[in-house]
Design a protein around this motif. Structure first.
Motif, PDB file in Angstrom:
ATOM      1  N   LYS A 147       0.883  -1.173   0.000  1.00 34.79           N
ATOM      2  CA  LYS A 147       0.000   0.000   0.000  1.00 34.79           C
ATOM      3  C   LYS A 147       0.910   1.209   0.000  1.00 34.79           C
ATOM      4  CE  LYS A 147      -2.980   2.795   2.888  1.00 34.79           C
ATOM      5  NZ  LYS A 147      -3.498   2.999   4.249  1.00 34.79           N
ATOM      6  N   LYS A 148       0.734   2.098  -0.978  1.00 31.16           N
ATOM      7  CA  LYS A 148       1.576   3.287  -1.072  1.00 31.16           C
ATOM      8  C   LYS A 148       0.730   4.497  -1.433  1.00 31.16           C
ATOM      9  CE  LYS A 148       5.772   1.790  -0.433  1.00 31.16           C
ATOM     10  NZ  LYS A 148       6.611   2.263   0.618  1.00 31.16           N
ATOM     11  N   GLN A 149       1.150   5.658  -0.931  1.00 31.62           N
ATOM     12  CA  GLN A 149       0.533   6.908  -1.343  1.00 31.62           C
ATOM     13  C   GLN A 149       1.180   7.328  -2.654  1.00 31.62           C
ATOM     14  OE1 GLN A 149       1.121   9.547   1.977  1.00 31.62           O
ATOM     15  NE2 GLN A 149      -0.775   8.863   2.950  1.00 31.62           N
ATOM     16  N   VAL A 150       0.343   7.551  -3.661  1.00 35.34           N
ATOM     17  CA  VAL A 150       0.802   7.976  -4.978  1.00 35.34           C
ATOM     18  C   VAL A 150      -0.181   9.004  -5.512  1.00 35.34           C
ATOM     19  CG1 VAL A 150       1.882   5.738  -5.504  1.00 35.34           C
ATOM     20  CG2 VAL A 150      -0.457   6.170  -6.237  1.00 35.34           C
ATOM     21  N   SER A 151       0.158   9.595  -6.637  1.00 39.84           N
ATOM     22  CA  SER A 151      -0.778  10.452  -7.360  1.00 39.84           C
ATOM     23  C   SER A 151      -1.063   9.807  -8.697  1.00 39.84           C
ATOM     24  CB  SER A 151      -0.190  11.849  -7.585  1.00 39.84           C
ATOM     25  OG  SER A 151      -0.199  12.575  -6.379  1.00 39.84           O
ATOM     26  N   HIS A 152      -2.339   9.709  -9.025  1.00 42.24           N
ATOM     27  CA  HIS A 152      -2.770   9.211 -10.330  1.00 42.24           C
ATOM     28  C   HIS A 152      -2.882  10.443 -11.218  1.00 42.24           C
ATOM     29  CE1 HIS A 152      -6.151   7.177 -12.865  1.00 42.24           C
ATOM     30  NE2 HIS A 152      -4.972   7.093 -13.446  1.00 42.24           N
ATOM     31  N   ILE A 153      -2.044  10.506 -12.238  1.00 40.68           N
ATOM     32  CA  ILE A 153      -1.997  11.667 -13.119  1.00 40.68           C
ATOM     33  C   ILE A 153      -3.023  11.481 -14.237  1.00 40.68           C
ATOM     34  CG2 ILE A 153      -0.545  13.137 -14.559  1.00 40.68           C
ATOM     35  CD1 ILE A 153       0.392  12.896 -11.607  1.00 40.68           C
ATOM     36  N   LYS A 154      -4.046  12.342 -14.239  1.00 42.43           N
ATOM     37  CA  LYS A 154      -5.056  12.317 -15.297  1.00 42.43           C
ATOM     38  C   LYS A 154      -4.952  13.625 -16.054  1.00 42.43           C
ATOM     39  CE  LYS A 154      -8.810  10.318 -15.237  1.00 42.43           C
ATOM     40  NZ  LYS A 154     -10.007   9.518 -15.219  1.00 42.43           N
ATOM     41  N   THR A 155      -5.086  13.552 -17.357  1.00 40.80           N
ATOM     42  CA  THR A 155      -5.009  14.755 -18.179  1.00 40.80           C
ATOM     43  C   THR A 155      -6.413  15.293 -18.420  1.00 40.80           C
ATOM     44  OG1 THR A 155      -3.006  13.938 -19.225  1.00 40.80           O
ATOM     45  CG2 THR A 155      -4.190  15.684 -20.367  1.00 40.80           C
ATOM     46  N   LEU A 156      -6.608  16.546 -18.075  1.00 37.91           N
ATOM     47  CA  LEU A 156      -7.866  17.232 -18.317  1.00 37.91           C
ATOM     48  C   LEU A 156      -7.586  18.280 -19.378  1.00 37.91           C
ATOM     49  CD1 LEU A 156     -10.816  17.569 -17.551  1.00 37.91           C
ATOM     50  CD2 LEU A 156     -10.098  19.227 -15.835  1.00 37.91           C
ATOM     51  N   LEU A 157      -8.236  18.139 -20.534  1.00 35.65           N
ATOM     52  CA  LEU A 157      -7.908  18.905 -21.734  1.00 35.65           C
ATOM     53  C   LEU A 157      -6.474  18.532 -22.094  1.00 35.65           C
ATOM     54  CD1 LEU A 157      -9.715  22.265 -20.925  1.00 35.65           C
ATOM     55  CD2 LEU A 157     -10.537  20.386 -22.345  1.00 35.65           C
ATOM     56  N   VAL A 158      -5.517  19.409 -21.898  1.00 39.98           N
ATOM     57  CA  VAL A 158      -4.117  19.046 -22.166  1.00 39.98           C
ATOM     58  C   VAL A 158      -3.243  19.195 -20.926  1.00 39.98           C
ATOM     59  CG1 VAL A 158      -4.214  19.583 -24.627  1.00 39.98           C
ATOM     60  CG2 VAL A 158      -3.610  21.381 -22.999  1.00 39.98           C
ATOM     61  N   VAL A 159      -3.891  19.457 -19.777  1.00 42.74           N
ATOM     62  CA  VAL A 159      -3.149  19.732 -18.548  1.00 42.74           C
ATOM     63  C   VAL A 159      -3.149  18.497 -17.638  1.00 42.74           C
ATOM     64  CG1 VAL A 159      -3.034  21.220 -16.516  1.00 42.74           C
ATOM     65  CG2 VAL A 159      -3.843  22.152 -18.684  1.00 42.74           C
ATOM     66  N   PRO A 160      -1.960  17.953 -17.325  1.00 45.98           N
ATOM     67  CA  PRO A 160      -1.895  16.828 -16.396  1.00 45.98           C
ATOM     68  C   PRO A 160      -2.252  17.286 -14.983  1.00 45.98           C
ATOM     69  CG  PRO A 160       0.288  17.338 -17.283  1.00 45.98           C
ATOM     70  CD  PRO A 160      -0.664  18.327 -17.843  1.00 45.98           C
ATOM     71  N   GLN A 161      -3.144  16.535 -14.337  1.00 46.39           N
ATOM     72  CA  GLN A 161      -3.556  16.871 -12.977  1.00 46.39           C
ATOM     73  C   GLN A 161      -3.305  15.687 -12.045  1.00 46.39           C
ATOM     74  OE1 GLN A 161      -7.677  18.032 -13.372  1.00 46.39           O
ATOM     75  NE2 GLN A 161      -7.073  20.158 -13.646  1.00 46.39           N
ATOM     76  N   PRO A 162      -2.545  15.915 -10.954  1.00 49.18           N
ATOM     77  CA  PRO A 162      -2.315  14.839  -9.999  1.00 49.18           C
ATOM     78  C   PRO A 162      -3.530  14.663  -9.089  1.00 49.18           C
ATOM     79  CG  PRO A 162      -1.129  16.797  -9.323  1.00 49.18           C
ATOM     80  CD  PRO A 162      -1.788  17.122 -10.636  1.00 49.18           C
ATOM     81  N   ASN A 163      -3.895  13.440  -8.843  1.00 51.58           N
ATOM     82  CA  ASN A 163      -4.978  13.093  -7.926  1.00 51.58           C
ATOM     83  C   ASN A 163      -4.387  12.200  -6.840  1.00 51.58           C
ATOM     84  OD1 ASN A 163      -7.609  14.040  -9.390  1.00 51.58           O
ATOM     85  ND2 ASN A 163      -6.314  13.142 -10.961  1.00 51.58           N
ATOM     86  N   PRO A 164      -4.062  12.762  -5.667  1.00 48.84           N
ATOM     87  CA  PRO A 164      -3.444  11.974  -4.602  1.00 48.84           C
ATOM     88  C   PRO A 164      -4.376  10.878  -4.089  1.00 48.84           C
ATOM     89  CG  PRO A 164      -3.252  14.331  -4.167  1.00 48.84           C
ATOM     90  CD  PRO A 164      -4.204  14.163  -5.305  1.00 48.84           C
ATOM     91  N   GLY A 165      -3.773   9.775  -3.688  1.00 50.64           N
ATOM     92  CA  GLY A 165      -4.555   8.681  -3.139  1.00 50.64           C
ATOM     93  C   GLY A 165      -3.676   7.526  -2.720  1.00 50.64           C
ATOM     94  N   ASN A 166      -4.317   6.379  -2.536  1.00 49.24           N
ATOM     95  CA  ASN A 166      -3.622   5.174  -2.114  1.00 49.24           C
ATOM     96  C   ASN A 166      -3.673   4.117  -3.200  1.00 49.24           C
ATOM     97  OD1 ASN A 166      -2.944   5.947   0.621  1.00 49.24           O
ATOM     98  ND2 ASN A 166      -5.123   5.858   1.039  1.00 49.24           N
ATOM     99  N   LEU A 167      -2.527   3.512  -3.465  1.00 46.42           N
ATOM    100  CA  LEU A 167      -2.436   2.400  -4.390  1.00 46.42           C
ATOM    101  C   LEU A 167      -2.276   1.131  -3.566  1.00 46.42           C
ATOM    102  CD1 LEU A 167      -2.144   1.486  -7.406  1.00 46.42           C
ATOM    103  CD2 LEU A 167       0.317   1.487  -6.976  1.00 46.42           C
TER     104      LEU A 167
END
Length: 106
Positions: free
Chosen positions: A15-35
C-alpha cells in the motif's frame, strides 16, 4: 476510502501513497490517493482530487507497466487503458509488480 476490503484468499502486498496523473484537456492533474496491490488485483482510491481517478483491475487485466522519469509508473491494461502514477517511493511498487510477474516494458 483509506483502506480497502480484501476478498477471501487475498493478501495485501503493498500500500503506497501515490498520485494518479489524469489529463484534463491538455493539462496533467495529480490526484493523490492510495495504491493497493494484492495477490489478486490493483486498486487506486483517491484521497483528494477527482473521484473519477479511482480504478480497480484484476491482475489478469494488467498487460504491462513501464517506468518513466523519476520512477513514474504507467500501468497498461489489456483493454488499452493507461494509468500514470507518481510517488516518492515507486521503486517498491516496481519491485512488487515484477514479483507478481507483470511485464515491464523497456
Amino acid at each position: 476510502m483509506a483502506e480497502m476490503k480484501l476478498v477471501e484468499g487475498e493478501e495485501l502486498l503493498i500500500k503506497k501513497q501515490v498520485s494518479h496523473i489524469k489529463t484534463l484537456l491538455v493539462v496533467p492533474q495529480p490526484n493523490p490517493g492510495n495504491l493497493f496491490i494484492t495477490n489478486k488485483r490493483v486498486v487506486f482510491t483517491p484521497t483528494q482530487g477527482r473521484s473519477s481517478s479511482a480504478f480497480e483491475y484484476k491482475l489478469e487485466e494488467i498487460a504491462s507497466f513501464s517506468v518513466g522519469l523519476m520512477n513514474t509508473i504507467t500501468l497498461l491494461t489489456k483493454d488499452g487503458e493507461k494509468h500514470k502514477l507518481s510517488g516518492l517511493f515507486n521503486k517498491s511498487i516496481i519491485e512488487v509488480l515484477e514479483k507478481i510477474n507483470i511485464t515491464r516494458e523497456k
